[in-house]
Write an enzyme that holds these catalytic residues in place. Structure first.
Site, PDB file in Angstrom:
ATOM      1  N   GLY A  47      -1.489 -13.088  -8.423  1.00  0.00           N
ATOM      2  CA  GLY A  47      -0.509 -12.654  -7.372  1.00  0.00           C
ATOM      3  C   GLY A  47      -1.116 -12.027  -6.132  1.00  0.00           C
ATOM      4  O   GLY A  47      -0.459 -11.849  -5.038  1.00  0.00           O
ATOM      5  N   HIS A  48      -2.465 -11.993  -6.198  1.00  0.00           N
ATOM      6  CA  HIS A  48      -3.392 -11.416  -5.154  1.00  0.00           C
ATOM      7  C   HIS A  48      -3.859 -12.654  -4.054  1.00  0.00           C
ATOM      8  O   HIS A  48      -4.960 -13.035  -4.426  1.00  0.00           O
ATOM      9  CB  HIS A  48      -4.527 -10.296  -5.183  1.00  0.00           C
ATOM     10  CG  HIS A  48      -4.856  -9.687  -4.241  1.00  0.00           C
ATOM     11  ND1 HIS A  48      -5.925  -9.895  -3.435  1.00  0.00           N
ATOM     12  CD2 HIS A  48      -4.207  -8.563  -3.641  1.00  0.00           C
ATOM     13  CE1 HIS A  48      -6.095  -8.920  -2.324  1.00  0.00           C
ATOM     14  NE2 HIS A  48      -5.110  -8.138  -2.570  1.00  0.00           N
ATOM     15  N   PHE A  49      -3.092 -13.281  -3.403  1.00  0.00           N
ATOM     16  CA  PHE A  49      -3.033 -14.222  -2.512  1.00  0.00           C
ATOM     17  C   PHE A  49      -3.456 -15.466  -3.377  1.00  0.00           C
ATOM     18  O   PHE A  49      -4.628 -16.077  -3.285  1.00  0.00           O
ATOM     19  CB  PHE A  49      -4.297 -14.257  -1.363  1.00  0.00           C
ATOM     20  CG  PHE A  49      -4.022 -12.623  -0.549  1.00  0.00           C
ATOM     21  CD1 PHE A  49      -2.658 -12.340  -0.338  1.00  0.00           C
ATOM     22  CD2 PHE A  49      -5.181 -11.896  -0.629  1.00  0.00           C
ATOM     23  CE1 PHE A  49      -2.499 -10.985   0.308  1.00  0.00           C
ATOM     24  CE2 PHE A  49      -4.905 -10.961   0.348  1.00  0.00           C
ATOM     25  CZ  PHE A  49      -3.614 -10.412   0.794  1.00  0.00           C
TER      26      PHE A  49
END
Length: 144
Positions: A47-49
């Site tokens: 989910g983090h880039f």
């Protein structure tokens, strides 16, 4: 002196999935150097880039804080009692370079000041020799 994950797990209050220190490379009376390997398999990268994975700055600071807490507990507090480090504050945090999967990061933490149970730490996070983060952290310890 190096310490592996077994000794870290005995001393640190953090456990999977929130332990952000893999190995202690060096430790003496006023400083510690610990290591974490950043891998793409970590859940956070979903989910983090996802198309440009970057290890979150807040976790970089948390890793420094965990290293500081481990350092004081291992070197100065009784390991027979359950002491929990409590994060009190941060000053002058500077994020200089990114951390990405495949990096090995090193937490360099020095005790800058101690008054009673309150500690001030000078912290630097490096990726090999490149400085990624600088910060001053404050913590205390309480019996659990």
């Amino acid at each position: 002196m190096e310490l592996g994950i077994d000794e870290i797990l005995k001393t640190a209050p953090h456990k999977y999935p929130f332990l952000l220190v893999d190995r202690v490379i060096e430790i003496d009376d006023d400083h510690i150097v610990a290591k974490k390997n950043i891998t793409y398999n970590e859940e956070l990268f979903k989910g983090h880039f996802p198309n440009y994975p970057v290890y979150p700055g807040v976790l970089q600071i948390e890793g420094l804080a965990q290293t500081a807490g481990f350092f004081v507990k291992y070197r100065f507090l009784s390991r027979k009692k359950e002491y929990i480090p409590l994060f009190l504050g941060i000053e002058n945090a500077k994020f200089i370079d990114k951390v990405i999967p495949g990096d090995s990061i090193y937490y360099h933490v020095t005790i800058a000041q101690q008054k009673a149970d309150f500690y001030k730490f000078k912290c630097i996070l490096k990726n090999e020799e490149k400085i990624c983060v600088k910060a001053i952290l404050f913590a205390t310890f309480t019996e659990a």
